[in-house]
Design an enzyme around this catalytic site. Structure first.
Site, short mmCIF file in Angstrom:
data_model
loop_
_atom_site.label_atom_id
_atom_site.label_comp_id
_atom_site.label_asym_id
_atom_site.label_seq_id
_atom_site.Cartn_x
_atom_site.Cartn_y
_atom_site.Cartn_z
N ILE A 272 -6.30 -0.74 11.76
CA ILE A 272 -7.26 0.32 11.99
C ILE A 272 -8.59 -0.11 11.37
CG2 ILE A 272 -5.56 2.18 12.17
CD1 ILE A 272 -6.20 2.91 9.27
N TYR B 30 -7.08 7.10 12.89
CA TYR B 30 -6.37 7.35 14.14
C TYR B 30 -7.06 8.40 15.00
CZ TYR B 30 -2.76 4.40 12.14
OH TYR B 30 -2.08 3.33 11.63
N TYR C 76 0.84 -1.20 0.00
CA TYR C 76 0.00 0.00 0.00
C TYR C 76 0.87 1.25 0.00
CZ TYR C 76 1.21 0.80 4.90
OH TYR C 76 1.90 1.06 6.06
N PHE D 215 -5.61 5.49 1.03
CA PHE D 215 -4.74 4.32 0.80
C PHE D 215 -4.95 3.79 -0.63
CE2 PHE D 215 -5.29 4.28 5.40
CZ PHE D 215 -4.00 4.03 5.85
N PHE E 99 2.45 9.61 3.89
CA PHE E 99 2.84 9.44 5.29
C PHE E 99 3.38 8.03 5.57
CE2 PHE E 99 -1.71 8.29 5.18
CZ PHE E 99 -1.71 7.04 5.81
N ASP E 100 3.12 7.07 4.64
CA ASP E 100 3.63 5.71 4.87
C ASP E 100 3.54 4.92 3.56
OD1 ASP E 100 4.73 3.56 6.14
OD2 ASP E 100 2.88 2.92 7.13
#
Length: 557
Positions: free
Chosen positions: A75, A101, A45, A118, A55-56
């Site tokens: 999550i 979050y 992802y 995502f 961010f990731d």
């Protein structure tokens, strides 16, 4: 669970969201399975904010994410967004803050109340209750035996992850993968997946991680918790306890004799691997393979496989590698640990101690006079190989064959077979090569060939002892020279000599060596007596054969 499929404008400004927004922007044509709650999954992802800032990313870490879906380990938005995915499916997920979050965020990484975007691709799905999935892609019509535990197998394979990513292939190495089954040398799934296969069979084997490399994976090519897909072609297999397997394809109705150790066999063969690949053929060389059996001149399996064959038999000999060329193979055509299949056609065989085999087909009644060495005989014959191949026949000529027996004018076996025959008798003779044309053969006759003759004796004439051209039936005349010198001029020319000899034959006082050309025999006699070759015989030159033999003995003494 609400799955919303939104277009591009909605993705750009979704507004306040109550649930995960899912865009299935790529769905594979074939979807064998969808991720369900409790399934173990692997996926890649990229995670970004609304403005596109990343961010990731699992890609950046160089490792896929693996975990159980739908049990609260992810999550909530991701847990919901991954369910129902197929392997290789791609989704855009928009996760609102309360499913991500929340108002706390992740310090230094995700601010509070952040909506997360995502881009996900599903790579693998499995469950702890999964079993091995085996699909037979093709299978030979004929399958006499299947793989069992402790068998040694040789197979080709292509190995991929569940998403199709290749990780290994035996084809790229140019050799099969060779190993024992059920002894712990393979991953458990492959050990199980090869069982029951036939040589030449193709299978697809899907192996869940707990029957493959599990949590550790393997090197850099197989990630942890990866399902593996193998496309397998079983080339051959055997068991170390195997002996030679024989299949009798065609056995002649009449089989008077079977080959044993020490026999010399001539045979044709096609040699193939178990998958049908031809590695050698005597037919391609147009020449039989000739060898002794049971003496170690050929591979042990063939030594065993030719025992008990009949002339004309066709036999399939399946030889395990430990009775063939073993782990090393032979040359570039027989791989190591290969099972060999020989389709054999036995042309003939014999033993070096064999005599001529004589079968009397017809013998006239009242047969009192039979042939002996030095007799002159006329006979018809047909000559062939034991497989029926015709070689020669006297019937192709205008008259029968003529020969003086015991004069080394025909092969020894034929000479023996013509002895003790009556005129009109018919025989079948089987002549082994050491009494025929030997290892070298002759024009039209292969080396080491056993010959079959059909012979019929037409006529015979009594012969004379070896070294004689003429013998007297009684005592020769005391004044032999005077009687031979018909004109009494003190010399005997060729015409006088010939007239005298013919008179003796006509009166029954003696006989010439039988021949198709009596004139030549008389001419040879005259030449032998005309010692100075002046065209006439003098009293000093004329000698009987018996006198000549005695003089030679005296000279030797």
């Amino acid at each position: 669970l609400l799955l919303g499929v939104l277009g591009a404008p909605a993705l750009g400004d979704p507004g306040p969201l109550e649930d995960v927004v899912i865009d299935r922007y790529y769905i594979p044509k074939i979807c064998l399975r969808e991720a369900q709650m409790g399934d173990f999954i692997r996926y890649h992802y990229n995670g970004t904010f609304k403005d596109g800032k990343k961010f990731d990313s699992s890609y950046d870490r160089g490792a896929t994410v693996a975990g159980v879906v739908g049990v609260g380990r992810l999550i909530t938005g991701m847990d919901r967004g991954l369910q129902g995915m197929c392997v290789n499916e791609r989704r855009h997920l928009i996760v609102p803050p309360h499913l991500g979050y929340g108002s706390i965020g992740v310090a230094g990484l995700i601010p509070p109340d952040a909506t997360l975007y995502f881009d996900v691709v599903m790579l693998d799905i499995w469950n702890k209750n999964d079993k091995l999935q085996i699909t037979t892609l093709s299978k030979p019509e004929r399958c006499n035996r299947t793989v069992e535990n402790s068998d040694f197998v040789r197979y080709h394979y292509n190995g991929t992850l569940l998403d199709g990513t290749p990780f290994d292939s035996s084809y790229s190495k140019g050799s099969t993968y060779d190993t024992y089954v059920g002894t712990g040398w393979l991953i458990k799934g492959m050990d199980q997946g090869l069982l029951g296969m036939c040589a030449g069979e193709k299978r697809s084997i899907i192996i869940p991680p707990f029957l493959a490399y599990g949590e550790k994976g393997y090197g850099t090519v197989i990630p942890p918790q990866a399902s593996l897909v193998f496309s397998v072609l079983l080339v051959d297999f055997h068991n170390p306890k195997d002996g030679v397997f024989l299949e009798h394809l065609e056995v002649p109705e009449s089989c008077k004799r079977r080959a044993v150790t020490g026999d010399f066999v001539r045979y044709h063969y096609n040699g193939t691997l178990m998958d049908g690949t031809l590695f050698d053929s005597s037919y391609s060389r147009n020449q039989t393979y000739n060898t002794y059996i049971g003496k170690g001149y050929i591979i042990p399996g063939m030594d065993q496989g030719l025992q008990g064959v009949c002339v004309g038999e066709q036999r399939r000999v399946v030889i395990p590698p430990h009775l063939a060329y073993g782990e090393n193979g032979a040359g570039d055509k027989i791989p190591g640990s290969a099972v060999l299949i020989f389709d054999v056609h036995v042309i003939d065989f014999h033993n070096p101690t064999d005599p001529v085999e004589i079968e009397t087909v017809f013998r006239p009644e009242g047969c009192n006079v039979t042939t002996r060495n030095r007799d002159f005989v006329r006979y018809h014959y047909n000559c062939s190989l034991l497989d029926g191949t015709r070689l020669f026949s006297s019937h192709d000529y205008e008259k029968p064959q003529e020969v003086t027996l015991g004069a080394n004018k025909v092969i020894e076996g034929l000479n023996s077979g013509l002895l003790d025959m009556c005129a009109g008798e018919r025989r079948v003779l089987i002549v082994p090569p050491h009494l025929g044309h030997g290892e070298s053969g002759a024009r039209g006759v292969p080396g080491s060939a056993v010959l079959r003759f059909e012979v019929e004796l037409i006529s015979m004439e009594e012969g004379v002892p070896e070294g004689y051209l003429f013998i007297w039936h009684g005592e020769p005349p005391a004044n032999l020279y005077e009687q031979m010198d018909l004109n009494k001029d003190g010399g005997i020319p060729a015409d006088e000599f010939s007239t005298f000899i013919k008179t003796q034959v006509a009166e029954g006082k003696g006989r010439l060596m039988p021949s198709s050309d009596p004139e030549k025999v008389i001419a040879d006699m005259f030449q032998n007596q005309d010692r100075n070759q002046d065209g006439k015989i003098t009293p000093d030159e004329l000698k009987l054969k018996s006198d000549e033999d005695r003089e030679k003995i005296h000279e030797e003494l």
